[in-house]
Design a protein around this motif. Structure first.
Motif, mmCIF file in Angstrom:
data_model
loop_
_atom_site.group_PDB
_atom_site.id
_atom_site.type_symbol
_atom_site.label_atom_id
_atom_site.label_comp_id
_atom_site.label_asym_id
_atom_site.label_seq_id
_atom_site.Cartn_x
_atom_site.Cartn_y
_atom_site.Cartn_z
ATOM 1 N N TYR A 248 0.850 -1.189 0.000
ATOM 2 C CA TYR A 248 0.000 0.000 0.000
ATOM 3 C C TYR A 248 0.884 1.237 0.000
ATOM 4 O O TYR A 248 1.567 1.522 0.992
ATOM 5 N N GLY A 249 0.897 1.944 -1.103
ATOM 6 C CA GLY A 249 1.750 3.122 -1.227
ATOM 7 C C GLY A 249 1.141 4.152 -2.151
ATOM 8 O O GLY A 249 0.044 3.971 -2.685
ATOM 9 N N CYS A 250 1.877 5.245 -2.359
ATOM 10 C CA CYS A 250 1.364 6.318 -3.209
ATOM 11 C C CYS A 250 2.442 6.870 -4.139
ATOM 12 O O CYS A 250 2.215 7.860 -4.836
ATOM 13 N N GLY A 251 3.630 6.257 -4.140
ATOM 14 C CA GLY A 251 4.718 6.736 -4.989
ATOM 15 C C GLY A 251 5.776 5.665 -5.105
ATOM 16 O O GLY A 251 5.586 4.521 -4.677
ATOM 17 N N ASP A 252 6.914 6.029 -5.692
ATOM 18 C CA ASP A 252 8.005 5.062 -5.846
ATOM 19 C C ASP A 252 9.333 5.694 -5.455
ATOM 20 O O ASP A 252 10.106 6.135 -6.311
ATOM 21 N N PRO A 253 9.639 5.731 -4.140
ATOM 22 C CA PRO A 253 10.934 6.265 -3.713
ATOM 23 C C PRO A 253 12.098 5.337 -4.019
ATOM 24 O O PRO A 253 13.259 5.739 -3.921
ATOM 25 N N THR A 254 11.811 4.089 -4.410
ATOM 26 C CA THR A 254 12.878 3.114 -4.640
ATOM 27 C C THR A 254 13.768 3.491 -5.811
ATOM 28 O O THR A 254 14.917 3.048 -5.887
ATOM 29 N N ARG A 255 13.268 4.294 -6.737
ATOM 30 C CA ARG A 255 14.055 4.627 -7.932
ATOM 31 C C ARG A 255 15.221 5.566 -7.621
ATOM 32 O O ARG A 255 16.084 5.797 -8.462
ATOM 33 N N TYR A 256 15.266 6.097 -6.388
ATOM 34 C CA TYR A 256 16.279 7.100 -6.047
ATOM 35 C C TYR A 256 17.368 6.553 -5.119
ATOM 36 O O TYR A 256 17.990 7.315 -4.388
ATOM 37 N N VAL A 257 17.574 5.247 -5.109
ATOM 38 C CA VAL A 257 18.659 4.657 -4.317
ATOM 39 C C VAL A 257 19.705 4.067 -5.258
ATOM 40 O O VAL A 257 19.414 3.769 -6.420
ATOM 41 N N ASN A 258 20.923 3.890 -4.746
ATOM 42 C CA ASN A 258 22.047 3.457 -5.572
ATOM 43 C C ASN A 258 22.731 2.232 -4.980
ATOM 44 O O ASN A 258 22.546 1.886 -3.804
ATOM 45 N N VAL B 6 16.968 2.651 4.954
ATOM 46 C CA VAL B 6 15.904 2.342 5.908
ATOM 47 C C VAL B 6 14.572 2.707 5.269
ATOM 48 O O VAL B 6 14.408 3.807 4.735
ATOM 49 N N ASP B 7 13.625 1.765 5.322
ATOM 50 C CA ASP B 7 12.281 2.005 4.803
ATOM 51 C C ASP B 7 11.329 2.135 5.989
ATOM 52 O O ASP B 7 11.121 1.181 6.744
ATOM 53 N N LEU B 8 10.752 3.317 6.163
ATOM 54 C CA LEU B 8 9.843 3.577 7.270
ATOM 55 C C LEU B 8 8.442 3.095 6.915
ATOM 56 O O LEU B 8 7.876 3.493 5.900
ATOM 57 N N GLY B 9 7.883 2.234 7.771
ATOM 58 C CA GLY B 9 6.570 1.670 7.485
ATOM 59 C C GLY B 9 6.668 0.702 6.326
ATOM 60 O O GLY B 9 5.959 0.837 5.331
ATOM 61 N N SER B 10 7.527 -0.297 6.461
ATOM 62 C CA SER B 10 7.875 -1.165 5.336
ATOM 63 C C SER B 10 6.762 -2.115 4.920
ATOM 64 O O SER B 10 6.814 -2.699 3.833
ATOM 65 N N GLY B 11 5.756 -2.309 5.771
ATOM 66 C CA GLY B 11 4.589 -3.093 5.390
ATOM 67 C C GLY B 11 4.928 -4.491 4.913
ATOM 68 O O GLY B 11 5.680 -5.230 5.548
ATOM 69 N N ALA B 12 4.395 -4.863 3.747
ATOM 70 C CA ALA B 12 4.597 -6.203 3.205
ATOM 71 C C ALA B 12 6.015 -6.432 2.712
ATOM 72 O O ALA B 12 6.400 -7.568 2.439
ATOM 73 N N GLY B 13 6.792 -5.366 2.556
ATOM 74 C CA GLY B 13 8.197 -5.508 2.183
ATOM 75 C C GLY B 13 8.503 -5.266 0.722
ATOM 76 O O GLY B 13 9.649 -5.419 0.292
ATOM 77 N N LYS B 14 7.512 -4.860 -0.051
ATOM 78 C CA LYS B 14 7.722 -4.696 -1.491
ATOM 79 C C LYS B 14 8.850 -3.720 -1.797
ATOM 80 O O LYS B 14 9.760 -4.023 -2.578
ATOM 81 N N ASN B 15 8.797 -2.539 -1.192
ATOM 82 C CA ASN B 15 9.835 -1.542 -1.458
ATOM 83 C C ASN B 15 11.206 -2.033 -1.011
ATOM 84 O O ASN B 15 12.211 -1.802 -1.681
ATOM 85 N N ASN C 104 6.909 5.247 2.015
ATOM 86 C CA ASN C 104 5.887 5.263 0.973
ATOM 87 C C ASN C 104 4.504 5.326 1.600
ATOM 88 O O ASN C 104 3.950 4.306 2.020
ATOM 89 N N CYS C 105 3.995 6.535 1.731
ATOM 90 C CA CYS C 105 2.629 6.777 2.195
ATOM 91 C C CYS C 105 2.399 6.310 3.625
ATOM 92 O O CYS C 105 1.395 5.672 3.932
#
Length: 397
Positions: free
Chosen positions: A57-67, A73-82, A185-186
């Motif tokens: 459950y999200g509203c954007g894609d912050p994953t594209r900005y990592v190297n 660290v993913d805050l509120g990682s939920g199901a783990g998709k990101n 993510n949201c």
């Protein structure tokens, strides 16, 4: 300090309970109303189980900005998709830590760790229990202590609080200055209003100098009404806790970040309630503008296209002018991983001034740097091009 009234405490408790229960349900069955349609790179989704994709459950894609090689660290990682997308991007030399408060979501994200690690050929993910506004406190360790020391009286609460303080100090969930990137993510909108400033301070605390936050969240163009703020269902649905758009960016600045930038903004609102529009926004912000201001005769030229711009420390740069800056600002502007370098031409002094010999620089003063200071007072060089024209075939043009 003003104590919360009983009714206010009840409302806050109801909001937290509704958020927890709704996302517990979201871990068991798909809840389409919890997400804002978002597209991801399918190449990173191929190894993910469909259950994780469906219950994200999200509203954007912050994953594209990592190297590659970064600690994230993913805050509120939920199901783990990101986290599992980022695990592929940072590679074996990187690391991903998912933080969530919901046991059902943590169980779901941990369920596939070994299977995904086998597909990747390495394991670089960790999922931990914590509140995103208190990244020092490891709630798994707190639960262990409570099982061994059940609280049966008011007097025993002080022992519990002392243990929490000790865990924050001696065994922090996320240590200071330890992370390259914080993403979310949201989720930030689900934190109670009175905890949001602490949340941004925590994001800043865990980041390394030069690190960055990339946050996708729901924002609104007007403040939600009081009725909306006290509606647990709207709160858990990412509506009532939404940041007002301008205040969202201001929260980063207030916490000490610089280079705050809107990366994506949803054109059409995701939802509108009573004329208030709610949409997705992804923001990036950097840590590291604190420190002494020392003068080493450096200058920068702002390329344009604006006639002038002002940075987060109040430096005004005039297009085409050699503006005097301190060494700290010079390094920030020139950082190829930072937000400014594409718009700036750095002018280094011909003769370097050692840091230990540099004098204090007044960063409150905006002034043009005389070229003689950069070149040196004794610079008297005359060059001879031996008749070659700058624009001849062998020249600079």
């Amino acid at each position: 300090m003003t104590q919360a009234q009983p009714q206010e405490m009840k409302v806050n408790s109801d909001l937290e309970r509704e958020v927890l229960e709704r996302y517990k349900s979201g871990a068991k069955a798909v809840q389409p109303s919890l997400c804002c349609p978002t597209s991801y790179d399918n190449n990173y989704l191929e190894i993910l189980p469909q259950e994780i994709i469906d219950k994200d459950y999200g509203c954007g894609d912050p994953t594209r900005y990592v190297n590659a090689g970064e600690v994230v660290v993913d805050l509120g990682s939920g199901a783990g998709k990101n986290c599992y997308i980022i695990a592929q991007k940072v590679g074996e030399s990187g690391k991903v830590i998912g933080v969530d408060f919901n046991d059902e979501m943590l169980s779901l994200s941990r369920k596939y760790q070994d299977a995904i690690a086998e597909k990747l050929g390495y394991k670089n993910t960790e999922f931990v229990k914590g509140k995103i506004q208190d990244l020092s406190l490891n709630l798994d360790r707190v639960q262990e202590w409570l099982r061994a020391h059940p609280i049966a009286s008011v007097e025993e609460i002080s022992g519990f609080e002392a243990t929490c303080d000790r865990l924050r100090r001696e065994e922090p969930l996320i240590p200071d200055d330890s992370v390259d990137v914080v993403v979310s993510n949201c989720v930030l909108n689900l934190v109670r209003s009175q905890d949001k400033k602490q949340l941004f301070r925590e994001i800043y605390r865990v980041l390394k100098r030069g690190g960055r936050a990339v946050i996708s969240d729901i924002v609104c163009d007007e403040n939600p009404t009081e009725e909306m703020m006290n509606d647990p269902e709207l709160w858990s649905g990412c509506i009532s806790g939404a940041f007002r758009e301008d205040e969202f960016l201001a929260m980063f600045e207030e916490a000490g970040f610089y280079g705050v930038e809107i990366l994506t903004r949803q054109v059409e609102p995701w939802q509108a309630i009573d004329g208030i529009e709610f949409r997705s926004l992804t923001v990036r912000a950097y840590k590291g503008k604190d420190g002494p201001c020392l003068d080493r005769n450096q200058a920068v030229i702002y390329k344009g296209p604006w006639k002038q711009v002002m940075d987060d420390d109040g430096h005004i740069l005039y297009r085409g002018q050699r503006m005097a800056v301190c060494d700290k600002t010079f390094q920030l502007y020139g950082d190829r991983h930072g937000p400014y370098h594409e718009d700036i031409i750095p002018i280094s002094p011909y003769q370097e001034i050692p840091l230990e010999e540099a004098k204090e620089f007044d960063c409150l003063r905006n002034s043009v740097r005389n070229p003689k200071l950069t070149k040196g007072a004794d610079y008297r060089v005359t060059t001879d091009n031996d008749g070659d024209s700058c624009c001849s075939p062998s020249g600079c043009c």
